[in-house]
Write an enzyme that holds these catalytic residues in place. Structure first.
Site, short mmCIF file in Angstrom:
data_model
loop_
_atom_site.label_atom_id
_atom_site.label_comp_id
_atom_site.label_asym_id
_atom_site.label_seq_id
_atom_site.Cartn_x
_atom_site.Cartn_y
_atom_site.Cartn_z
N LYS A 1 0.83 -1.20 0.00
CA LYS A 1 0.00 0.00 0.00
C LYS A 1 0.88 1.27 0.00
O LYS A 1 2.09 1.17 0.08
CB LYS A 1 -0.96 -0.03 1.20
C1 PLP Z 1 -5.42 -4.29 0.89
C2 PLP Z 1 -6.88 -4.11 0.88
C3 PLP Z 1 -7.68 -4.52 1.94
C4 PLP Z 1 -7.17 -5.34 3.10
O1 PLP Z 1 -6.12 -4.75 3.76
P1 PLP Z 1 -5.27 -5.61 4.83
O2 PLP Z 1 -4.58 -4.53 5.61
O3 PLP Z 1 -4.32 -6.44 4.04
O4 PLP Z 1 -6.20 -6.40 5.64
C5 PLP Z 1 -9.03 -4.23 1.90
N1 PLP Z 1 -9.57 -3.60 0.86
C6 PLP Z 1 -8.84 -3.20 -0.21
C7 PLP Z 1 -9.51 -2.48 -1.33
C8 PLP Z 1 -7.48 -3.47 -0.24
O5 PLP Z 1 -6.75 -3.11 -1.31
#
Ligand code: PLP
Length: 410
Positions: free
Chosen positions: A211
């Protein structure tokens, strides 16, 4: 040309869990990976300080991280958790979702968005996206999906590009629905000068390793509702009325358990890393936007048959992803193989949730309602985008892509 060597090796290590290992367990030597982490000595030193302090579980560093994120998005409260999936789950619980209730969700997203609804026993109702330019949930499709069982709308700001929040909030108010923002792609994004995540009742951020900022694994809820923030803090830690830190400081001797809570806490190690990463965010998001502009300019010239979603989208995007739509009838698998043969990693965001086996029941009943999601999901490809890439990387991806778009069966 992009040199291999030390940087590539470090990158492979940093992303080893999800990027650089192929199915056989070998490290793939991508010349241009899909994403990369911008991280330096500051993170290492911050983590080192926590380790030496020997206070590892949620404490003052986490409080500082929460305050920094709340200030950054201009929300009253921030509640750090172990990942964004946990954040979404708590948001769904706090929104009153449960058996017999429904939440409206896009299908063109990561599966966690819908799973979080199902953890509560509520049903997922998928709504179509707006179009080939706007890959976000359609306001008209939400409106059509509301029933007397609907309690919440979970919006996803795809790639960091804002959903139509003013219209969605108006609709939610009319039907008395909670609005949960899955802002996993959108930390730093803005619409009308207001940060995404701060528009709905509650916003959920992810700090997973791919991210825009990362704590390895991690997440954060933001809200400006005092009572909701209080409930989320309880739910994060077993529904207990005091924290280990309070008891350690002698502020509390005992505790009550007042709710069915979970253990979704983050820790000081990850919060320390998050504070440093937040300091890098604005500059890195700016770079992502610059590379996105360059991609679009080059692709318009060199691959005019490709559709570029969000090319005139309102607001400021965190530019988490660089999606393109191949022309109808193009062979996507061959395109991705062509890119791979040149050492360029691509991906698909996303295989739509309603097509997964675990969602077949929801999917079959609702597939008819998702024509735009179906069309887009069949043609979408994500190109590499990360703040540490170079203009030359973008040029190379585009020239390789332009030569790789071939119709099926040729
Ligand atoms: C990465 C992501 C999640 C989940 O995030 P985590 O921190 O890995 O649990 C949820 N929604 C979207 C759109 C994502 O890209």
């Amino acid at each position: 040309m992009i040199t291999r060597g030390r940087r590539a090796t470090l990158k492979a290590c940093a992303n080893s869990s999800f990027l650089a290992w192929n199915a056989e367990g070998d490290i793939m030597d991508w010349r241009i990976t899909l994403s990369d982490i911008d991280m330096g000595n500051e993170e290492i030193e911050a983590v080192d300080r926590v380790l030496r302090s020997k206070w590892l579980t949620m404490g003052s560093v986490t409080q500082e991280f929460e305050k920094a994120v709340a200030d950054y998005v201009e929300a009253k409260h921030a509640v750090a958790v172990t990942n964004a999936t946990a954040a979404l789950h708590l948001a769904c619980v706090a929104a009153g979702l449960g058996p017999g209730k429904e939440a409206i969700v896009p299908s063109l997203t990561f599966v966690a968005t819908a799973n979080a609804v199902r953890y509560t026993g509520a049903s997922v109702v998928f709504a179509d996206i707006a179009g080939e330019q706007d890959l976000n949930i359609s306001v008209e499709a939400i409106e059509r999906s509301v029933t007397e069982r609907t309690r919440a709308i979970v919006v996803v700001h795809y790639g960091g590009y804002a959903c139509a929040m003013p219209a969605i909030l108006e609709l939610a108010r009319r039907h008395n629905l909670a609005v949960i923002e899955d802002a996993a792609h959108a930390i730093g994004s803005e619409l009308q000068g207001k940060k995404l995540g701060a528009w709905g009742d509650v916003g959920c951020f992810s700090f997973f390793s791919n991210k825009n900022m990362t704590t390895a694994e991690g997440g954060m809820l933001v809200t400006s509702d005092d009572a909701l923030a209080e409930r989320l803090r309880l739910l994060r830690s077993h529904g207990m009325t005091t924290l280990t830190l309070d008891r350690h400081k002698g502020h509390a001797w005992s505790y009550d358990v007042v709710d069915l809570g979970y253990n979704y806490r983050i820790d000081e190690i990850r919060s320390a890393m998050g504070l440093v990463q937040l300091g890098r965010l604005d500059r890195n998001n700016r770079r992502r936007r610059e590379f996105t502009r360059l991609y679009r300019e080059l692709l318009r010239n060199e691959a005019p048959q490709v559709t570029l979603p969000f090319s005139s989208h309102p607001g400021v995007s965190a530019a988490h992803l660089m999606p393109i739509l191949l022309p109808p009838g193009a062979d996507r698998l061959r395109f991705m193989e062509h890119m791979k043969s040149r050492g360029i990693q691509t991906s698909i965001h996303y295989p739509p949730i309603h097509r997964f086996s675990a969602y077949r029941e929801e999917g079959d009943a609702q597939r008819i309602k998702l024509p735009i999601t179906e069309e887009v999901a069949a043609r979408i490809v994500t190109l590499p985008l990360y703040p540490t890439m170079t203009d030359e990387n973008v040029l190379e991806v585009v020239s390789c892509a332009a030569g790789g778009i071939l119709p099926k069966g040729c």
